[in-house]
Design an enzyme around this catalytic site. Structure first.
Site, PDB file in Angstrom:
ATOM      1  N   HIS A  55      -7.387  32.607 -36.045  1.00 36.47           N
ATOM      2  CA  HIS A  55      -6.467  32.751 -34.914  1.00 36.47           C
ATOM      3  C   HIS A  55      -6.818  33.968 -34.057  1.00 36.47           C
ATOM      4  O   HIS A  55      -7.524  34.887 -34.485  1.00 36.47           O
ATOM      5  CB  HIS A  55      -5.019  32.865 -35.409  1.00 36.47           C
ATOM      6  CG  HIS A  55      -4.761  34.083 -36.234  1.00 36.47           C
ATOM      7  ND1 HIS A  55      -4.625  35.350 -35.693  1.00 36.47           N
ATOM      8  CD2 HIS A  55      -4.613  34.235 -37.568  1.00 36.47           C
ATOM      9  CE1 HIS A  55      -4.405  36.216 -36.647  1.00 36.47           C
ATOM     10  NE2 HIS A  55      -4.398  35.572 -37.809  1.00 36.47           N
ATOM     11  N   GLU A  94      -2.155  31.970 -44.577  1.00 39.04           N
ATOM     12  CA  GLU A  94      -2.766  33.223 -45.017  1.00 39.04           C
ATOM     13  C   GLU A  94      -2.277  33.582 -46.422  1.00 39.04           C
ATOM     14  O   GLU A  94      -1.264  33.064 -46.904  1.00 39.04           O
ATOM     15  CB  GLU A  94      -2.425  34.333 -44.017  1.00 39.04           C
ATOM     16  CG  GLU A  94      -3.014  35.703 -44.316  1.00 39.04           C
ATOM     17  CD  GLU A  94      -4.541  35.732 -44.408  1.00 39.04           C
ATOM     18  OE1 GLU A  94      -5.087  35.137 -45.370  1.00 39.04           O
ATOM     19  OE2 GLU A  94      -5.178  36.382 -43.558  1.00 39.04           O
TER      20      GLU A  94
END
Length: 199
Positions: A8, A79
């Protein structure tokens, strides 16, 4: 089958080195620009599947790169769960706990290395049933874990695979040894391309 792993774009916490697991931060304006700049790189790749972490920063990157409508949420792309260390910097944690190493020790109240490795292996098993070129919009530390496990290394080796924001990496197979997984490209970012052109 080939996997295109995209980290990202920039967030306020990635900019300051704070561990960002479950905290659902948006991209910074610069991170939004980074995500949009991915489109010319990614669009010609003709993805057969687009999978994104459920976290806002990954979904936003996917959308701004032009793949939001084609994407599917994949929880295993999240994550690392940093538990009690969410929002903290490694250097500050080590001031309190000398020698702490996430790759070896994990996070209290969050995921252990064994947990994250198992999650990566589960995702790889799913990817192995797919065909074509698959896009994954994910995160820095989990992306490093995925790369290590992709080529059969212990999770601990993931520390050697750092990822810049809005970077592109390619995971694939050796053309002559179809059962052998490879890393074809690692951590390519727009700033890398600019530096090459300026030389």
């Amino acid at each position: 089958m080939k996997v295109c792993l995209v980290r990202h774009g920039e967030t306020a916490w990635s900019l300051t080195g704070r561990h960002t697991g479950s905290t659902d931060l948006p991209l910074t304006p610069h991170g939004e620009d980074e995500a949009r700049a991915l489109a010319p790189r990614l669009c010609p790749m003709g993805f057969t599947h687009v999978l994104a972490s459920p976290r806002r920063r990954a979904r936003q990157t996917c959308e701004l790169a032009g793949f939001g409508a084609a994407s599917e949420i994949e929880p295993d792309l999240s994550e690392w769960d940093y538990g009690d260390y969410e929002g903290r910097r490694s250097v500050d944690i080590r001031n309190e706990i000398p020698g702490w190493d996430i790759w070896r020790d994990g996070c209290p109240g969050g995921e252990s290395p064994v947990d994250v490795s198992a999650r990566a292996d589960r995702l790889i098993a799913r990817l192995s049933t797919m065909h074509g070129t698959i896009a994954l919009f994910s995160h820095g530390q989990f992306g490093a874990v995925l790369a290590a496990r992709w080529i059969g290394l212990a999770l601990l080796k993931g520390r050697h695979f750092p990822l810049h924001t809005a970077s592109v990496s390619l995971l694939g197979y050796d053309a002559h040894l179809p059962d052998q997984r490879t890393i074809e490209l690692w951590n390519e970012s727009r700033s890398d391309s600019i530096r090459v052109r300026e030389r």
